[in-house]
Design a protein around this motif. Structure first.
Motif, mmCIF file in Angstrom:
data_model
loop_
_atom_site.group_PDB
_atom_site.id
_atom_site.type_symbol
_atom_site.label_atom_id
_atom_site.label_comp_id
_atom_site.label_asym_id
_atom_site.label_seq_id
_atom_site.Cartn_x
_atom_site.Cartn_y
_atom_site.Cartn_z
ATOM 1 N N ILE A 418 22.257 2.124 -32.632
ATOM 2 C CA ILE A 418 22.483 0.811 -32.780
ATOM 3 C C ILE A 418 21.293 0.060 -32.393
ATOM 4 O O ILE A 418 20.973 0.116 -31.196
ATOM 5 C CB ILE A 418 23.654 0.296 -31.956
ATOM 6 N N LEU A 419 20.455 -0.445 -33.262
ATOM 7 C CA LEU A 419 19.099 -0.712 -33.264
ATOM 8 C C LEU A 419 19.141 -2.355 -32.663
ATOM 9 O O LEU A 419 18.201 -2.854 -31.786
ATOM 10 C CB LEU A 419 18.250 -0.651 -34.264
ATOM 11 N N TYR A 420 19.947 -3.084 -33.088
ATOM 12 C CA TYR A 420 19.961 -4.546 -33.015
ATOM 13 C C TYR A 420 21.278 -5.102 -32.173
ATOM 14 O O TYR A 420 22.293 -4.454 -32.700
ATOM 15 C CB TYR A 420 19.350 -5.335 -34.223
ATOM 16 N N SER A 421 21.044 -5.846 -31.203
ATOM 17 C CA SER A 421 22.510 -6.519 -30.794
ATOM 18 C C SER A 421 23.256 -7.131 -32.196
ATOM 19 O O SER A 421 22.803 -7.642 -33.045
ATOM 20 C CB SER A 421 21.884 -7.562 -29.705
ATOM 21 N N LYS A 430 20.293 1.409 -29.014
ATOM 22 C CA LYS A 430 21.257 2.341 -28.044
ATOM 23 C C LYS A 430 21.983 3.330 -29.005
ATOM 24 O O LYS A 430 22.334 3.212 -30.195
ATOM 25 C CB LYS A 430 22.402 1.191 -27.437
ATOM 26 N N THR A 431 22.399 4.563 -28.426
ATOM 27 C CA THR A 431 23.349 5.579 -29.203
ATOM 28 C C THR A 431 24.571 5.068 -29.224
ATOM 29 O O THR A 431 25.063 4.381 -28.254
ATOM 30 C CB THR A 431 23.049 6.764 -28.824
ATOM 31 N N GLY A 432 25.512 5.466 -29.816
ATOM 32 C CA GLY A 432 26.784 5.148 -29.819
ATOM 33 C C GLY A 432 27.686 5.551 -28.715
ATOM 34 O O GLY A 432 28.761 5.091 -28.706
ATOM 35 N N ASP A 433 27.200 6.429 -28.195
ATOM 36 C CA ASP A 433 27.682 6.754 -26.609
ATOM 37 C C ASP A 433 27.347 5.990 -25.711
ATOM 38 O O ASP A 433 27.647 6.185 -24.345
ATOM 39 C CB ASP A 433 27.735 8.236 -26.420
#
Length: 457
Positions: A418-421, A430-433
């Motif tokens: 998840i690259l962007y807010s 962030k990674t999915g975990d």
């Protein structure tokens, strides 16, 4: 004077010739890439389309056999042991499945061709004996595995092999569901939320479209549903849809947390894959004896009933439980069709309370929960368009958007980036975990987050 004019014309001519030479180099490079990817995509679409159709028929046969012979449920622990044994035989005990396919897009990790027959057989066994699972995870692995193998045969480099994997994912998804637009965008969107891999746009769309055609020619059936009483787009309807989309986003977050929590519990108490499979199979049998057989397999009949306006009140919670127990134990399939089940039954039950029709609520629930668990809003909108023949696509898109924003930063796939807010132009990577609880402006003040402009400076 004439000399100056002559010199000026000469300079212009030289400039034109230089531009033409640059254009020729550019055009040659782009056309070569176009023909290369077109040829590769045609092969991938054809091969994966045939295999995908065979997989579709195999799962349909397994579902029919389980319905005709209910005693097959009691063989689920045995099926689990067989699956664990097969993966151990091929030295893939800790196979991450779809997670590894996503990682291969980002890191060009090697996908073994043995993944294809293993996931094919294991998913059929899971459905045959009553495990609660979908089919799309297997489709993504089948398509990704075949295309990665073809890429190695052609000696493509690491960057090109990432594109081949995405093309295979798109073809596998499309061959199974018959939704080529959603399949192509999903392959480009799911790995890195906030960034689309447009370099793969021709391979993904061409392979997805061709796989859908080939699968249909081989007897595969496109998934489609009829939706009744879609509302007109009024202010009241928008308010109702926003509330339902928000509830679906929160439900998607719960779904992901339960899936991860049960998986963690299995790993904590059982250190061998065969132990998890044995215990998990027994637990599914026990749950089935208590709550009935509606939650075994993919549950497409329950989804169809929900879209017709009928669903049990707590069906969505029971499907989450059955699916988490099944997949956490190491059985194979996927989480997307179960997310359809969860969303459709939840939407069918809740929508009338908000003043919407049960059928349309089920449609909203399907695509909104799917969006929440995969963090793929563009795919979800196209999926709604293809599954429901364009009925109510505008209000569906609104619900998807709300679900995406409010579903949090968890997801089904640990390897998803998840690259962007979701609420501000901030690069979070962030990674999915990984959780993301901090408010974005706090991140900026701390200097740990970057705005869109700062990221590209």
């Amino acid at each position: 004077m004439w000399e100056k004019i002559k010199d000026a014309l000469t300079e212009v001519l030289i400039e034109i010739l230089e531009l033409w030479a640059r254009f020729q180099v550019y055009a040659e490079r782009e056309w070569v890439a176009f023909f290369k990817w077109s040829g590769f995509s045609i092969v991938v679409g054809a091969v994966v389309g045939v295999v995908g159709a065979g997989f579709h028929h195999a799962v349909e046969w397994a579902t029919a056999a389980r319905t005709a012979y209910p005693w097959l449920l009691y063989l689920l622990p045995v099926a689990g042991l067989i699956i664990a044994g097969l993966y151990h035989l091929f030295k893939m005990d800790n196979d991450a499945g779809t997670e590894f396919v996503l990682a291969s897009v980002r890191d060009a990790r090697k996908l073994r061709i043995s993944m294809v027959p293993l996931i094919f057989v294991s998913t059929v066994l899971t459905h045959l004996c009553g495990g609660s699972a979908g089919r799309e995870g297997a489709a993504l692995q089948i398509g990704g595995g075949i295309s990665a193998w073809l890429g190695r045969l052609l000696h493509l480099d690491d960057r090109d092999r990432r594109i081949t994997t995405m093309a295979g994912m798109a073809a596998g998804f499309s061959a199974l569901f018959g939704t080529p637009l959603a399949a192509a965008v999903f392959a480009m969107e799911v790995e890195s939320v906030g960034v689309m891999y447009y370099a793969a746009i021709v391979p993904c769309f061409l392979s997805a479209l061709l796989a859908s055609i080939v699968s249909g020619f081989c007897g595969g059936e496109a998934t489609s549903f009829v939706v009744f009483n879609a509302p007109d787009l009024t202010v009241l309807a928008m308010a109702q849809i926003i509330v339902l989309g928000a509830l679906c986003g929160m439900l998607a977050n719960i779904f992901c947390r339960v899936m991860r929590g049960v998986g963690t519990a299995y790993r904590h108490f059982f250190h061998k894959t065969w132990q998890k499979a044995l215990v998990g199979g027994c637990l599914v049998i026990l749950l089935t004896m208590i709550f009935g057989r509606d939650y075994n397999g993919a549950g497409m009949n329950v989804i169809s009933a929900a879209l017709g306006g009928s669903a049990d009140t707590w069906a969505f919670l029971l499907k989450i439980l059955f699916t988490a127990v099944t997949l956490g134990a190491g059985f194979k399939g996927g989480e997307i069709v179960p997310s359809f089940f969860v969303g459709a039954t939840f939407g069918c039950v809740v929508a009338p309370l908000l003043g919407l029709s049960a059928s349309f609520g089920a449609a909203v629930g399907m695509v909104s929960v799917f969006c929440g668990v995969t963090n793929s809003p563009m795919t979800s909108i196209l999926l709604g368009y293809e599954l429901f023949a364009g009925v109510g696509v505008a209000p569906l898109a609104l619900a998807v958007a709300v679900s995406y924003m409010l579903s949090g930063y968890t997801g089904l796939y640990h390897e998803q980036k998840i690259l962007y807010s979701k609420t501000k132009a901030v690069y979070i990577n962030k990674t999915g975990d990984q959780e993301y609880f901090s408010r974005e402006h706090d991140l900026d003040d701390a200097g740990t987050g970057k705005s869109e402009g700062e990221k590209h400076e």
